[in-house]
Design a protein around this motif. Structure first.
Motif, short mmCIF file in Angstrom:
data_model
loop_
_atom_site.label_atom_id
_atom_site.label_comp_id
_atom_site.label_asym_id
_atom_site.label_seq_id
_atom_site.Cartn_x
_atom_site.Cartn_y
_atom_site.Cartn_z
N GLN A 66 -45.09 -9.16 29.94
CA GLN A 66 -44.58 -9.82 28.74
C GLN A 66 -44.97 -11.30 28.70
O GLN A 66 -44.13 -12.18 28.57
CB GLN A 66 -43.04 -9.69 28.69
N THR A 68 -46.41 -13.10 26.40
CA THR A 68 -46.11 -13.79 25.14
C THR A 68 -44.65 -14.23 25.07
O THR A 68 -44.33 -15.35 24.66
CB THR A 68 -46.44 -12.89 23.94
N GLN A 69 -43.76 -13.33 25.49
CA GLN A 69 -42.34 -13.67 25.51
C GLN A 69 -42.07 -14.80 26.50
O GLN A 69 -41.25 -15.69 26.24
CB GLN A 69 -41.50 -12.44 25.86
N GLY A 72 -42.85 -18.17 25.05
CA GLY A 72 -41.80 -18.68 24.19
C GLY A 72 -40.68 -19.35 24.97
O GLY A 72 -40.19 -20.42 24.58
N VAL A 98 -36.54 -11.80 31.16
CA VAL A 98 -37.54 -12.76 30.69
C VAL A 98 -37.00 -14.18 30.85
O VAL A 98 -37.72 -15.09 31.29
CB VAL A 98 -37.92 -12.48 29.22
N GLU A 99 -35.72 -14.39 30.50
CA GLU A 99 -35.11 -15.69 30.68
C GLU A 99 -35.08 -16.08 32.16
O GLU A 99 -35.29 -17.24 32.52
CB GLU A 99 -33.69 -15.70 30.11
#
Length: 263
Positions: A66, A68-69, A72, A98-99
Motif C-alpha cells: 500500500q 500510495t496510502q 498520504g 497503515v497509520e
C-alpha cells in the motif's frame, strides 16, 4: 537501490564490498532485516526477509502492498511536523496498520540519528532529532514497493527462517552484537540479543551450511565468537568502518566488525 530506513548497525558499508556477495544463488534469506541494506543492494528475485520487530515488518508490508496510502500518511506527518507533533506520535500507537507504518517511518526519519530503542514497556523512546524532512523520497515509494514485490515478509525468530535455507540458497545474517561478557550494545525490541542466542545462531547456521546454503554473517569483533565459528569450519576476517552512532560525523570513530563466511 538505497534503503528507505536508517537503522543502528545498518550494512550500507558492507553492500559496497562486492567480493563478499555471491554472484549466483537460488533464494535469498535475511532473518535480521533492519534497514535491509544488502537486500536493496542486490534486489534478489526470490527472497524471505524477516525480523522479530513486528512494527518494522508491518512497515515493510505496507510499503510493499500500500505505498500510495503510506504516501498520504507521510505527507500529513510532514505538514504537521513539530516537536509537539513528534512526541504526540511517539506516545501513541494507532490500531490501523497503515497509520502504524507511517508512525514508524516518521519517527525513524525525525528521531535522533535514526536510532531505534524501546523502554521496558515496549514503547519507542528516542528523542526528537534535528532533521525535519520526512518525505524526501516520497516519489520513490512505488520503486520500494516493486523491489519488495516478490519478497516473503515474516516477523519471527531467526531460526524459523534460516532453517528453510537449502542447497544454493544465500543467507545473510546481521544479528545484534553481543559478547559472552554481556556487553552487547544494541537493544533489539525489549530484550537484549543474549549470548545464548549467539550460540544458538551458530548451531542454526551450521545446519544450513551442511544443507548447502551459502552463509555471510557480520558480528561483533570478539575473539570468542571468531574462535567458535572457525572451530566449526567457517572463514573469518576483520573489516573496519566508521561508526554511525554519533550524531556528529566528526565524532564518529573507526570500529572493527567480524565478517564470517562459509566460502
Amino acid at each position: 537501490m538505497q534503503p528507505f530506513l536508517k537503522w543502528p548497525g545498518g550494512k550500507r558499508w558492507l553492500a559496497a564490498q562486492n567480493n563478499l556477495i555471491p554472484e549466483r544463488f537460488n533464494h535469498y534469506y535475511e532473518p535480521f532485516l533492519g534497514s535491509g541494506a544488502i537486500f536493496f543492494s542486490i534486489l534478489p528475485a526470490n527472497s524471505t526477509i524477516s525480523d522479530i520487530n513486528q512494527e518494522l515488518i508491518n512497515l515493510y508490508i505496507i510499503m510493499r502492498d500500500q505505498p500510495t496510502q503510506l504516501q498520504g500518511v507521510m505527507r500529513r506527518h510532514q505538514e504537521m511536523h513539530s516537536e509537539e507533533h513528534y512526541y504526540s506520535v511517539r506516545n501513541h500507537v494507532p490500531d490501523d496498520v497503515v497509520e502504524r507504518a507511517g508512525r514508524m517511518l516518521y519517527l525513524n526519519r525525525t528521531c535522533y540519528n535514526g536510532m531505534y530503542r524501546e523502554n521496558r514497556r515496549g514503547m519507542f523512546n528516542v528523542p526528537i532529532g534535528t532533521k525535519t524532512n520526512c518525505v524526501y523520497d516520497i516519489d520513490q515509494f512505488e520503486d520500494y514497493s516493486n523491489a519488495l514485490r516478490n519478497a516473503k515478509l515474516l516477523s519471527c525468530d531467526f531460526a524459523m527462517v534460516i532453517d528453510r535455507a537449502g542447497e544454493g540458497d544465500f543467507v545473510f545474517v546481521d544479528p545484534p552484537y553481543t559478547t559472552s561478557t554481556g556487553s552487547g550494545f544494541i537493544k533489539y525490541n525489549q530484550s537484549l540479543f543474549t549470548w545464548s542466542d549467539q550460540t544458538r545462531l551458530l548451531a542454526v547456521l551450521n545446519r544450513a551450511r551442511e544443507r548447502g546454503a551459502i552463509i555471510l554473517l557480520t558480528n561483533a569483533n570478539c575473539q570468542e565468537i571468531k574462535e567458535q565459528y572457525e572451530n566449526c569450519g567457517f572463514h573469518t576476517r576483520t573489516l573496519s568502518r566508521k561508526s554511525t552512532i554519533s550524531g556528529q560525523a566528526k565524532s564518529r570513530r573507526m570500529i572493527e566488525e567480524l565478517v564470517i563466511t562459509s566460502f
